[in-house]
Scaffold this motif. Structure first.
Motif, mmCIF file in Angstrom:
data_model
loop_
_atom_site.group_PDB
_atom_site.id
_atom_site.type_symbol
_atom_site.label_atom_id
_atom_site.label_comp_id
_atom_site.label_asym_id
_atom_site.label_seq_id
_atom_site.Cartn_x
_atom_site.Cartn_y
_atom_site.Cartn_z
ATOM 1 N N PHE A 63 -41.404 -2.690 34.678
ATOM 2 C CA PHE A 63 -41.591 -1.343 34.119
ATOM 3 C C PHE A 63 -42.271 -1.432 32.766
ATOM 4 C CE2 PHE A 63 -40.423 2.527 31.805
ATOM 5 C CZ PHE A 63 -40.752 3.501 32.749
ATOM 6 N N GLU A 64 -43.388 -0.772 32.639
ATOM 7 C CA GLU A 64 -44.126 -0.717 31.365
ATOM 8 C C GLU A 64 -43.752 0.586 30.666
ATOM 9 O OE1 GLU A 64 -46.405 -1.769 28.318
ATOM 10 O OE2 GLU A 64 -46.237 -3.068 30.075
ATOM 11 N N PRO A 65 -42.946 0.526 29.580
ATOM 12 C CA PRO A 65 -42.509 1.772 28.937
ATOM 13 C C PRO A 65 -43.677 2.532 28.310
ATOM 14 C CG PRO A 65 -41.187 -0.103 28.203
ATOM 15 C CD PRO A 65 -42.360 -0.659 28.934
ATOM 16 N N GLY A 66 -43.603 3.862 28.422
ATOM 17 C CA GLY A 66 -44.576 4.713 27.743
ATOM 18 C C GLY A 66 -44.014 5.178 26.410
ATOM 19 N N PHE A 67 -42.698 5.392 26.366
ATOM 20 C CA PHE A 67 -42.015 5.785 25.134
ATOM 21 C C PHE A 67 -40.519 5.516 25.296
ATOM 22 C CE2 PHE A 67 -42.173 9.400 27.945
ATOM 23 C CZ PHE A 67 -40.927 9.987 27.834
ATOM 24 N N PHE A 68 -39.800 5.625 24.173
ATOM 25 C CA PHE A 68 -38.370 5.276 24.159
ATOM 26 C C PHE A 68 -37.571 6.456 23.597
ATOM 27 C CE2 PHE A 68 -40.943 1.513 23.623
ATOM 28 C CZ PHE A 68 -40.356 0.563 24.450
ATOM 29 N N VAL A 69 -36.377 6.652 24.106
ATOM 30 C CA VAL A 69 -35.462 7.652 23.547
ATOM 31 C C VAL A 69 -34.321 6.894 22.888
ATOM 32 C CG1 VAL A 69 -33.906 9.573 24.061
ATOM 33 C CG2 VAL A 69 -36.088 9.375 25.293
ATOM 34 N N ASP A 70 -34.086 7.175 21.597
ATOM 35 C CA ASP A 70 -33.003 6.530 20.856
ATOM 36 C C ASP A 70 -31.667 7.078 21.358
ATOM 37 O OD1 ASP A 70 -31.173 5.567 19.035
ATOM 38 O OD2 ASP A 70 -32.227 6.280 17.240
ATOM 39 N N VAL A 71 -30.861 6.208 21.973
ATOM 40 C CA VAL A 71 -29.557 6.651 22.511
ATOM 41 C C VAL A 71 -28.407 5.942 21.799
ATOM 42 C CG1 VAL A 71 -30.552 7.260 24.750
ATOM 43 C CG2 VAL A 71 -29.589 4.970 24.435
ATOM 44 N N SER A 72 -28.677 5.376 20.604
ATOM 45 C CA SER A 72 -27.663 4.580 19.891
ATOM 46 C C SER A 72 -26.337 5.327 19.770
ATOM 47 C CB SER A 72 -28.173 4.212 18.498
ATOM 48 O OG SER A 72 -29.463 3.663 18.567
ATOM 49 N N LYS A 73 -26.414 6.622 19.435
ATOM 50 C CA LYS A 73 -25.194 7.408 19.216
ATOM 51 C C LYS A 73 -24.416 7.662 20.508
ATOM 52 C CE LYS A 73 -25.392 11.422 16.952
ATOM 53 N NZ LYS A 73 -26.116 12.552 16.304
ATOM 54 N N TYR A 74 -25.069 7.498 21.647
ATOM 55 C CA TYR A 74 -24.445 7.879 22.922
ATOM 56 C C TYR A 74 -24.036 6.676 23.762
ATOM 57 C CZ TYR A 74 -26.242 12.158 21.152
ATOM 58 O OH TYR A 74 -26.490 13.219 20.319
ATOM 59 N N MET A 75 -24.091 5.466 23.173
ATOM 60 C CA MET A 75 -23.696 4.275 23.921
ATOM 61 C C MET A 75 -22.223 4.297 24.347
ATOM 62 S SD MET A 75 -26.165 2.442 24.845
ATOM 63 C CE MET A 75 -25.454 0.846 25.283
ATOM 64 N N PRO A 76 -21.285 4.763 23.472
ATOM 65 C CA PRO A 76 -19.883 4.791 23.937
ATOM 66 C C PRO A 76 -19.706 5.671 25.177
ATOM 67 C CG PRO A 76 -19.978 5.014 21.550
ATOM 68 C CD PRO A 76 -21.402 5.095 22.043
ATOM 69 N N LEU A 77 -20.415 6.813 25.234
ATOM 70 C CA LEU A 77 -20.310 7.687 26.405
ATOM 71 C C LEU A 77 -20.953 7.031 27.627
ATOM 72 C CD1 LEU A 77 -19.547 10.352 27.734
ATOM 73 C CD2 LEU A 77 -21.697 11.324 26.908
ATOM 74 N N LYS A 78 -22.120 6.405 27.422
ATOM 75 C CA LYS A 78 -22.810 5.705 28.523
ATOM 76 C C LYS A 78 -21.893 4.605 29.094
ATOM 77 C CE LYS A 78 -27.327 3.297 28.838
ATOM 78 N NZ LYS A 78 -28.253 3.714 29.887
ATOM 79 N N GLU A 79 -21.201 3.885 28.194
ATOM 80 C CA GLU A 79 -20.288 2.826 28.644
ATOM 81 C C GLU A 79 -19.088 3.408 29.389
ATOM 82 O OE1 GLU A 79 -19.444 -0.473 26.315
ATOM 83 O OE2 GLU A 79 -21.339 -0.458 25.217
ATOM 84 N N ALA A 80 -18.552 4.511 28.865
ATOM 85 C CA ALA A 80 -17.391 5.143 29.523
ATOM 86 C C ALA A 80 -17.781 5.669 30.908
ATOM 87 C CB ALA A 80 -16.847 6.272 28.647
ATOM 88 N N MET A 81 -18.984 6.217 30.997
ATOM 89 C CA MET A 81 -19.449 6.715 32.300
ATOM 90 C C MET A 81 -19.593 5.567 33.294
ATOM 91 S SD MET A 81 -22.310 9.543 31.219
ATOM 92 C CE MET A 81 -22.880 9.791 32.907
ATOM 93 N N LEU A 82 -20.210 4.472 32.853
ATOM 94 C CA LEU A 82 -20.400 3.335 33.760
ATOM 95 C C LEU A 82 -19.053 2.728 34.174
ATOM 96 C CD1 LEU A 82 -22.566 1.678 35.197
ATOM 97 C CD2 LEU A 82 -22.693 0.190 33.199
ATOM 98 N N ALA A 83 -18.084 2.776 33.268
ATOM 99 C CA ALA A 83 -16.749 2.225 33.571
ATOM 100 C C ALA A 83 -16.059 3.010 34.694
ATOM 101 C CB ALA A 83 -15.883 2.224 32.318
ATOM 102 N N CYS A 84 -16.490 4.246 34.941
ATOM 103 C CA CYS A 84 -15.916 5.027 36.059
ATOM 104 C C CYS A 84 -16.239 4.383 37.406
ATOM 105 C CB CYS A 84 -16.460 6.455 36.059
ATOM 106 S SG CYS A 84 -15.935 7.422 34.638
#
Ligand SMILES: [Zn+2]
Length: 236
Positions: free
Chosen positions: A164-185
């Motif tokens: 995958f060749e990225p075109g742009f990036f979205v900063d999700v630093s603040k939302y990593m705890p939620l992303k981790e909690a979601m994946l833990a489901c």
């Protein structure tokens, strides 16, 4: 560049129950926090991702896990109900996803990239491109009326960043705890972490978010590329 999700309606179209968590949950969480409505369309049943110790009624288990993760995010969920490994860009599935688009009314769709290595993901890419385009075509009949305009479309990163060749990036630093909690489901998929044909998902997700973040100069990021076509490309 300042990205404002405030008035957006963001729909992620994914093949499997944990794909949004791996590839775009941080962006969905950021959009939600900015006031956007967020939805996730999961096209496959989740009936075949069995750990070495098989789980009875796996599709129902994965449906519960996906629902729990979507609840943490506050996302509306839609189901394609196609058996794993058989997703195809066919007429019935196109119409089902077109109807999902018309019900959710997205202004932005996030979808697997057409070059993704997983066959279900590639089929989901073709379906998302077609349905998110033709949901605004009055000649394509489904239960709900056609939308006034096709949403913008962003291709998502692939799992493990393969090809995958990225075109742009979205900063999700603040939302990593939620992303981790979601994946833990997704306990049934975490149970596959040690299997030879799979990976420990939390590690993989953290490494990918950190690697994309390093490329963009932030702690954690998700990578995308915009789909460019007449009347679908937006200025942000
Ligand atoms: Zn997947």
């Amino acid at each position: 560049m300042r990205l404002d999700f405030g008035n957006e309606r963001v729909l992620a179209v994914v093949a499997h129950g944990d794909d949004a968590e791996l590839l775009c949950a941080g962006t969905l969480a950021r959009a939600k926090a900015a006031g956007a409505a967020v939805g996730v369309a999961v096209l496959c049943l989740g009936d075949k991702g069995q750990p070495a110790e098989p789980i009875p009624r796996l599709a129902a288990v994965r449906r519960r896990e996906t629902t729990a993760a979507a609840r943490l995010l506050g996302a509306e969920l839609f189901w394609g109900r196609v058996p794993d490994g058989t997703l195809a860009d066919d007429r019935p599935t196109r119409l089902r996803l077109t109807e999902i688009c018309r019900r959710f009314r997205p202004s932005l769709v996030l979808a697997h990239a057409p070059q993704d290595y997983h066959p279900d993901h590639r089929a989901a890419a073709a379906l998302a491109e077609a349905a998110s385009w033709f949901c605004a075509a009055r000649g394509q009949k489904t239960k709900s009326p056609a939308l006034p305009a096709s949403p913008a479309l962003w291709w998502m990163d692939s799992v493990n960043m393969n090809g995958f060749e990225p075109g742009f990036f979205v900063d999700v630093s603040k939302y990593m705890p939620l992303k981790e909690a979601m994946l833990a489901c997704h306990r049934s998929q975490a149970a596959r972490g040690g299997d030879g044909d799979f990976s420990p998902l939390q590690d993989l997700m953290r490494l990918q978010a950190a690697a994309r973040g390093a490329q963009a100069g932030v702690a954690a990021a998700e990578a995308f590329r915009a789909h460019h076509a007449f009347k679908r490309t937006r200025a942000w």
